[in-house]
Design a protein around this motif. Structure first.
Motif, PDB file in Angstrom:
ATOM      1  N   ASN A  94       2.714  52.346 -57.794  1.00  0.00           N
ATOM      2  CA  ASN A  94       1.934  51.601 -56.811  1.00  0.00           C
ATOM      3  C   ASN A  94       2.542  50.231 -56.547  1.00  0.00           C
ATOM      4  O   ASN A  94       2.029  49.189 -56.987  1.00  0.00           O
ATOM      5  CB  ASN A  94       0.473  51.492 -57.285  1.00  0.00           C
ATOM      6  CG  ASN A  94      -0.217  52.834 -57.213  1.00  0.00           C
ATOM      7  OD1 ASN A  94      -0.105  53.553 -56.217  1.00  0.00           O
ATOM      8  ND2 ASN A  94      -0.904  53.201 -58.287  1.00  0.00           N
ATOM      9  N   THR A  95       3.614  50.258 -55.794  1.00  0.00           N
ATOM     10  CA  THR A  95       4.341  49.036 -55.443  1.00  0.00           C
ATOM     11  C   THR A  95       5.232  49.364 -54.251  1.00  0.00           C
ATOM     12  O   THR A  95       5.485  50.534 -53.955  1.00  0.00           O
ATOM     13  CB  THR A  95       5.171  48.544 -56.651  1.00  0.00           C
ATOM     14  OG1 THR A  95       5.679  47.243 -56.363  1.00  0.00           O
ATOM     15  CG2 THR A  95       6.329  49.488 -56.950  1.00  0.00           C
ATOM     16  N   TRP A  96       5.663  48.317 -53.568  1.00  0.00           N
ATOM     17  CA  TRP A  96       6.570  48.527 -52.443  1.00  0.00           C
ATOM     18  C   TRP A  96       8.027  48.497 -52.914  1.00  0.00           C
ATOM     19  O   TRP A  96       8.440  47.529 -53.550  1.00  0.00           O
ATOM     20  CB  TRP A  96       6.367  47.425 -51.380  1.00  0.00           C
ATOM     21  CG  TRP A  96       5.049  47.519 -50.663  1.00  0.00           C
ATOM     22  CD1 TRP A  96       3.941  46.757 -50.880  1.00  0.00           C
ATOM     23  CD2 TRP A  96       4.719  48.419 -49.595  1.00  0.00           C
ATOM     24  NE1 TRP A  96       2.923  47.121 -50.025  1.00  0.00           N
ATOM     25  CE2 TRP A  96       3.380  48.142 -49.219  1.00  0.00           C
ATOM     26  CE3 TRP A  96       5.395  49.431 -48.912  1.00  0.00           C
ATOM     27  CZ2 TRP A  96       2.711  48.838 -48.207  1.00  0.00           C
ATOM     28  CZ3 TRP A  96       4.734  50.118 -47.912  1.00  0.00           C
ATOM     29  CH2 TRP A  96       3.419  49.825 -47.571  1.00  0.00           C
ATOM     30  N   TYR A  97       8.747  49.541 -52.584  1.00  0.00           N
ATOM     31  CA  TYR A  97      10.181  49.595 -52.865  1.00  0.00           C
ATOM     32  C   TYR A  97      10.952  49.475 -51.550  1.00  0.00           C
ATOM     33  O   TYR A  97      10.518  49.996 -50.521  1.00  0.00           O
ATOM     34  CB  TYR A  97      10.569  50.939 -53.499  1.00  0.00           C
ATOM     35  CG  TYR A  97      10.146  51.101 -54.939  1.00  0.00           C
ATOM     36  CD1 TYR A  97      10.888  50.529 -55.969  1.00  0.00           C
ATOM     37  CD2 TYR A  97       9.003  51.832 -55.282  1.00  0.00           C
ATOM     38  CE1 TYR A  97      10.518  50.686 -57.293  1.00  0.00           C
ATOM     39  CE2 TYR A  97       8.624  51.986 -56.611  1.00  0.00           C
ATOM     40  CZ  TYR A  97       9.383  51.411 -57.612  1.00  0.00           C
ATOM     41  OH  TYR A  97       9.013  51.559 -58.923  1.00  0.00           O
ATOM     42  N   VAL A  98      12.102  48.851 -51.589  1.00  0.00           N
ATOM     43  CA  VAL A  98      12.978  48.902 -50.428  1.00  0.00           C
ATOM     44  C   VAL A  98      13.661  50.274 -50.430  1.00  0.00           C
ATOM     45  O   VAL A  98      14.305  50.658 -51.411  1.00  0.00           O
ATOM     46  CB  VAL A  98      14.029  47.775 -50.446  1.00  0.00           C
ATOM     47  CG1 VAL A  98      15.018  47.949 -49.286  1.00  0.00           C
ATOM     48  CG2 VAL A  98      13.342  46.425 -50.350  1.00  0.00           C
ATOM     49  N   ALA A  99      13.493  51.002 -49.317  1.00  0.00           N
ATOM     50  CA  ALA A  99      14.064  52.345 -49.220  1.00  0.00           C
ATOM     51  C   ALA A  99      15.408  52.330 -48.518  1.00  0.00           C
ATOM     52  O   ALA A  99      16.274  53.164 -48.790  1.00  0.00           O
ATOM     53  CB  ALA A  99      13.110  53.270 -48.473  1.00  0.00           C
ATOM     54  N   ALA A 100      15.575  51.399 -47.578  1.00  0.00           N
ATOM     55  CA  ALA A 100      16.808  51.413 -46.780  1.00  0.00           C
ATOM     56  C   ALA A 100      16.894  50.157 -45.936  1.00  0.00           C
ATOM     57  O   ALA A 100      15.899  49.453 -45.720  1.00  0.00           O
ATOM     58  CB  ALA A 100      16.827  52.637 -45.860  1.00  0.00           C
ATOM     59  N   TRP A 101      18.094  49.851 -45.473  1.00  0.00           N
ATOM     60  CA  TRP A 101      18.291  48.893 -44.406  1.00  0.00           C
ATOM     61  C   TRP A 101      17.886  49.557 -43.087  1.00  0.00           C
ATOM     62  O   TRP A 101      18.121  50.770 -42.905  1.00  0.00           O
ATOM     63  CB  TRP A 101      19.766  48.487 -44.318  1.00  0.00           C
ATOM     64  CG  TRP A 101      20.162  47.443 -45.320  1.00  0.00           C
ATOM     65  CD1 TRP A 101      20.745  47.653 -46.528  1.00  0.00           C
ATOM     66  CD2 TRP A 101      20.005  46.025 -45.187  1.00  0.00           C
ATOM     67  NE1 TRP A 101      20.958  46.456 -47.172  1.00  0.00           N
ATOM     68  CE2 TRP A 101      20.519  45.434 -46.366  1.00  0.00           C
ATOM     69  CE3 TRP A 101      19.473  45.195 -44.201  1.00  0.00           C
ATOM     70  CZ2 TRP A 101      20.511  44.053 -46.571  1.00  0.00           C
ATOM     71  CZ3 TRP A 101      19.475  43.821 -44.402  1.00  0.00           C
ATOM     72  CH2 TRP A 101      19.983  43.261 -45.578  1.00  0.00           C
TER      73      TRP A 101
END
Lengths: 356, 356, 356
Positions: C5-12
């Protein structure tokens, strides 16, 4: 975990030449194949009983093979007949020998109890060397468990999606439900797709003015053998009723042989009985099959990677999975039966402690 | 599982130069080797106590080494003597330091209890830098457990089969049973083979008119050190009785040092005392040994693959396995003794909970 | 084990183009990313619910994606809307869909309970596309667990040792103890280093006559996001008191996204607000960062190898580890909380046996 009491395809005939020692791992066991002076194929465990070195990097001596680690020599039945520096050879000095039958350019091997090896149960693949048919020998190697490839072969609805440029044809092909029947050791799948465009691999070698009726009728049996009557004939010529007017007919013979739990040998041929005097037709059909099987391997290998990422993933069964569900059930029944049998044999043995 | 209280060869002297930081993993532990300003070799655990980075990619500062992750500096005894941003350095900040002895171009290391490290127990390999002998330094790397290589070295009946073009000689060599005696920490193997053709590697540098008597007399001791008196002399000149007329004599020095459970360092040299003014002879002898050891590695690696396929495989002992069986027994005795000793030490420690 | 339950960076943003299907594995789950016709990014589990094949090697059809194994079609919410040969599609036929927010050129993804996904909690990285700032997009891949990289970023005392030619500056930098404060979901690290030589990467693009005061003030928060105000100004111009006279200012934005337990995606940018009309300055700053991050990767990968050799190795905490110790504690708290929550949900479910 593999079924042992069944015939596996070990090699194409031409892979085992007169002189060489040929090695292939089959259901986790390294196997040495070579031809005796009478041309018959010998199959021995490819692991010296002494220190475990492969016999296949050893030396032929007549019909025997000598391990080139410490010089033990084994005859074609796997018995050690010579051991340098050892006057008396203990009777237990031997390597396993496997029943082998060479038939229609395939070498079949029986990895289980030799007493149960009945050549009459070898599937009929005579089209591979029947003079009325033509084909080329095919082999590819997979880095996946063989059951994922069985799954693939038991559901042809993947054809238009995985093979649009080769085996596929129109996507409507996938919407036809095949008939699935249980047969001894497997399933029979029958699929008629009426009035469709011919698939590219057939259209490339046979020209019809309009649409065709297409059939794929195959038995898929343990351990992973597919024998198929397939083809196309112009729509309206009564193919479904038994006529084969202006048809392109094929008798595909395919066999999966597990190498290890995570790798598989795949043997195949696609005999056709038209244009048999035109080698370029045979080559074209074969090349299309190879291209298609490479497409299968790409998607199945990607599927395998996904399954590895999450071992808890449960596949969701659809209607199209009927054949593969039945086949997997059959495999599990056989594995269970062999396990029970092994347990029985073990229980019947005198306790080894007491016996010594 | 490795024996700890023993001397291992860590490196050839020339591998540890004045400036560089040299790293080698020994029995599973990364070790940093370098020379202090007095030329003595320092051996420290190659793992900073702070975050585990290798010190070997750090920086020499005098006789100290600085970790180039966060800048901790360790002296030659492994004690942390500087930590940026840290006024007081805790006394437990240190890395393990290992006793080292450099002798006859080999750097020996003691990975166990330093109090037990007695340089007097280092095997004598003086032939490697004795002016009356000549050799070149050899090293190869194996991707197998070291015991499989010990097995190989403890049974020379493999020579004519694995090395027909180098060390081998006629296959009759294999039929001679060597004498095997137990010695402190290992075995002594004595093999005389009378009136045979000289092996290729010797025939290439020494010319005899006829057959030779060949001897291989070696001690193989823990952890995996082979010291051998070997050679050939013309048959009939009384070599077996002690004469060495027109002989080619060698004093092979070989040492196996486990890197991990599945990989091994192999150090070797093949000193000879004839034609010592002809470097091309030394080179020829050395090259033949390297070629032969590559042959060993090929078959042992193939053997290892077979063993991996079936961990339940039991090797079958033959008469020729007497020396290796005794050596493996000796290894297991030592491992067992070290285990017992460790358990005793642990039992004697005050419970850590109570002490704090 | 990863926080869900957290925001991850998935991509540019630029990695997910209009047409293509983009796949990236995030915390062990393969994710398919693509843009709907309205430009919004869709994120679905990249694994067909039927047999597990990746949808990313399938085919876009409008805003839907079709699996090119057996032809199942999924809409942008992950629901299966078409299955060849299947009239009725079972309602459970779907793949997971993930909340996605695209902001300042990064695509953020929420892998946990969608009901908890609050875009307001996404860290502010507006410098990445603020017209007053300039930067280039950075990405590198690591073959180590992401926590080792967190450790690295939470202790800048490594700068002069790992990055002497780029970010580093004089070794005295390391002797300054930063201020570490706990903040929501992580730590704030404040480090002022007064009157030192400017680090190479800044000196390359900005010329000062003498020494500088350097600051690094950053928040490091779950899951692994670093947002930093950093820079240098000539010593004596009052930077520490708030002045920014002739300063070089940066707002580094960095995000670690675990791929698997042993591999990590690393997204980064280094916005600067000076010389924004000189692309060669932006390029120089960016290249120095990439070079420095390659240096980090080299030492962390070597560290990882050492840790693998001995899983029992205990790191020794120094004063400089205060920030990373607090962050690891925070991570463990969150993991523990999610575990407890999952157990609660499971306990609240009716027993599946009874329900069916």
């Amino acid at each position: 975990m593999f079924i042992r009491n069944t015939w596996y395809v070990a090699a194409w005939s031409h892979e085992v030449t007169d002189e060489a020692l040929f090695s292939r791992t089959i259901i986790g066991t390294p196997v040495l194949l070579y031809r005796g002076s009478d041309g018959h194929v010998v199959a021995l465990q490819d692991r010296c009983c002494h220190r475990g070195a492969p016999l296949s990097i050893g030396r032929r001596e007549g019909d025997c093979v000598r391990c080139l680690y410490h010089g033990l020599k084994f005859d074609a039945s796997g018995v050690c007949v010579e051991a340098p520096a050892q006057a008396r050879i203990p009777p237990q000095a031997k390597v396993a020998s496997y029943p082998v039958v060479e038939r229609h350019r395939w070498i079949w091997i029986w990895m289980g109890d030799p007493a149960l090896a009945d050549p009459a149960t070898i599937p009929d693949t005579h089209w591979v060397d029947d003079p009325a048919w033509r084909c080329l020998p095919g082999y590819i190697h997979y880095d996946v468990n063989y059951l994922l490839i069985c799954d693939n072969l038991l559901d042809f609805s993947h054809l238009p999606f995985v093979h649009p440029g080769t085996l596929g044809g129109p996507e409507s092909y996938a919407s036809v439900q095949p008939k699935v029947e249980r047969i001894e050791g497997g399933v029979r799948v029958t699929r008629w797709t009426m009035d469709i465009k011919a698939p590219p691999f057939a259209a490339a070698v046979k020209h019809w003015p309009g649409n065709v009726d297409r059939w794929n009728i195959y038995d898929f049996t343990i351990p992973g053998v597919l024998l198929m009557d397939s083809g196309m004939a112009p729509t309206g010529t009564g193919a479904r009723e038994g006529a084969r007017v202006d048809a392109a007919e094929f008798r595909s013979c395919q066999a999966l042989t597990p190498e290890t739990e995570t790798s598989t040998h795949y043997f195949f041929a696609q005999p056709h009985n038209f244009a048999i005097d035109r080698p370029e037709v045979t080559r074209s059909v074969h090349d299309a099959i190879v291209e298609a099987f490479d497409e299968d391997r790409a998607i199945i290998t990607a599927q395998q990677r996904n399954l590895s990422l999450d071992p808890d993933f449960k596949m969701m069964a659809f209607g199209i999975d009927s054949a593969l569900s039945q086949f997997r059930w059959t495999v599990n029944q056989r594995l269970e039966a062999e396990r029970a049998q092994q347990a029985e044999i073990k229980a019947a043995e005198p306790a080894s402690g007491a016996a010594q």
